[in-house]
Design a protein around this motif. Sequence first.
Motif, short mmCIF file in Angstrom:
data_model
loop_
_atom_site.label_atom_id
_atom_site.label_comp_id
_atom_site.label_asym_id
_atom_site.label_seq_id
_atom_site.Cartn_x
_atom_site.Cartn_y
_atom_site.Cartn_z
N GLU A 1 1.16 39.96 48.70
CA GLU A 1 2.24 40.90 48.98
C GLU A 1 3.12 40.38 50.11
O GLU A 1 4.36 40.44 50.03
CB GLU A 1 1.65 42.26 49.35
N ALA A 2 2.47 39.85 51.15
CA ALA A 2 3.22 39.32 52.28
C ALA A 2 4.06 38.12 51.87
O ALA A 2 5.24 38.01 52.25
CB ALA A 2 2.26 38.95 53.41
N VAL A 3 3.49 37.22 51.09
CA VAL A 3 4.21 36.01 50.67
C VAL A 3 5.36 36.37 49.73
O VAL A 3 6.48 35.85 49.86
CB VAL A 3 3.25 35.00 50.02
N PHE A 4 5.10 37.25 48.76
CA PHE A 4 6.16 37.67 47.85
C PHE A 4 7.32 38.29 48.63
O PHE A 4 8.49 38.05 48.33
CB PHE A 4 5.63 38.69 46.83
N MET B 1 1.66 29.76 44.05
CA MET B 1 0.25 30.15 44.05
C MET B 1 -0.55 29.27 45.00
O MET B 1 -1.58 29.70 45.54
CB MET B 1 -0.30 30.08 42.63
N ASP B 2 -0.08 28.03 45.20
CA ASP B 2 -0.77 27.14 46.14
C ASP B 2 -0.76 27.73 47.55
O ASP B 2 -1.78 27.70 48.25
CB ASP B 2 -0.10 25.76 46.15
N GLU B 3 0.39 28.26 47.96
CA GLU B 3 0.48 28.82 49.31
C GLU B 3 -0.40 30.06 49.44
O GLU B 3 -1.08 30.25 50.45
CB GLU B 3 1.92 29.18 49.64
N ILE B 4 -0.38 30.90 48.42
CA ILE B 4 -1.22 32.11 48.46
C ILE B 4 -2.69 31.72 48.55
O ILE B 4 -3.44 32.27 49.37
CB ILE B 4 -0.97 32.99 47.22
N ALA B 5 -3.11 30.76 47.73
CA ALA B 5 -4.50 30.32 47.74
C ALA B 5 -4.88 29.76 49.11
O ALA B 5 -5.97 30.03 49.63
CB ALA B 5 -4.73 29.28 46.66
N GLU B 6 -3.97 28.99 49.69
CA GLU B 6 -4.25 28.39 51.00
C GLU B 6 -4.41 29.47 52.07
O GLU B 6 -5.32 29.40 52.90
CB GLU B 6 -3.12 27.43 51.38
N ARG B 7 -3.53 30.47 52.05
CA ARG B 7 -3.61 31.54 53.05
C ARG B 7 -4.87 32.37 52.87
O ARG B 7 -5.47 32.82 53.86
CB ARG B 7 -2.38 32.43 52.96
N VAL C 1 -9.03 30.31 49.37
CA VAL C 1 -9.77 30.11 48.13
C VAL C 1 -9.03 29.08 47.29
O VAL C 1 -7.93 28.65 47.63
CB VAL C 1 -9.91 31.44 47.33
N SER C 2 -9.62 28.69 46.19
CA SER C 2 -8.96 27.75 45.30
C SER C 2 -7.94 28.48 44.43
O SER C 2 -8.08 29.68 44.15
CB SER C 2 -9.99 27.07 44.39
N LYS C 3 -6.92 27.77 44.01
CA LYS C 3 -5.92 28.37 43.12
C LYS C 3 -6.54 28.84 41.81
O LYS C 3 -6.19 29.94 41.33
CB LYS C 3 -4.77 27.38 42.87
N PRO C 4 -7.47 28.08 41.21
CA PRO C 4 -8.11 28.58 39.98
C PRO C 4 -8.80 29.93 40.15
O PRO C 4 -8.85 30.73 39.21
CB PRO C 4 -9.12 27.48 39.63
N SER D 1 -2.27 35.11 36.14
CA SER D 1 -1.00 34.40 36.33
C SER D 1 -0.33 34.89 37.60
O SER D 1 -0.78 35.88 38.21
CB SER D 1 -0.07 34.65 35.13
N LYS D 2 0.75 34.24 37.98
CA LYS D 2 1.51 34.70 39.14
C LYS D 2 2.08 36.08 38.87
O LYS D 2 2.06 36.96 39.75
CB LYS D 2 2.62 33.71 39.51
N GLU D 3 2.57 36.30 37.66
CA GLU D 3 3.10 37.62 37.33
C GLU D 3 1.99 38.67 37.37
O GLU D 3 2.19 39.80 37.82
CB GLU D 3 3.77 37.63 35.96
N GLY D 4 0.79 38.29 36.89
CA GLY D 4 -0.33 39.22 36.93
C GLY D 4 -0.67 39.63 38.35
O GLY D 4 -1.00 40.80 38.62
N LEU D 5 -0.58 38.69 39.28
CA LEU D 5 -0.82 38.99 40.69
C LEU D 5 0.27 39.91 41.23
O LEU D 5 -0.01 40.87 41.96
CB LEU D 5 -0.88 37.69 41.48
#
Length: 212
Positions: A28-31, A41-47, A50-53, A61-65
């Motif tokens: 939510e913060a990144v969006f 999704m890489d940035e979200i996973a890093e923050r 966890v892993s992107k998978p 998916s990104k839209e699902g998130l």
Amino acid sequence: MTSAETGTERRRRMPRAERERQMMTIAEAVFSERGYAATSMDEIAERVGVSKPMIYEYFGSKEGLLVACIRQVRSELQELTAQAVIGAQSPEEALRRGLVTFFQFTDEHRRSWELLLRTETAVVGPAAVAEIEAARQEQIKLHIALFSAYMPGADQLVLEATAEILVGACERLSVWYVRHDDVTPEEAAEHIMRMTWFGLRGEVQRHEGHSE
């Protein structure tokens, strides 16, 4: 055991519901900061750490998130506004309470509100667009139910039109409101009341007269 293995094990032990909330809070913060198109999704996973998978495993998916984030905002706003009008002694008090709560939500949860307002309908998928519209429709239904309680027998089209106007006015004024730190939720609510309550009051009084 290495520190990396310890961190991995700790992540695995986090309950799924807690992990989902963590992912959505950070997403939510990144969006909100970057907009949907520029968010990776890489940035979200890093923050999240966890892993992107793993994020894809949870949300698909990104839209699902994004949809999950909007749904959470929608649920919180619906619950807060519904609770706000309980116990109101008049339609004017109920409307004012709901409006103040709405602007308090935009004030206290600016990231959440910006997520709804700034989501670019031209670039997101249909599921996200539908979720944003569902948030509006829930507020419209809440207003219709509120008006119906005080205007029994009122024309359904009038109730629907009134609710649509009110929700649209609130949404647009909230864009102005978040840019003005010197305006309180109560003052923002009064702007809406001045523009809408005059006409609503006449409708309420007319139906009260018919019910006598």
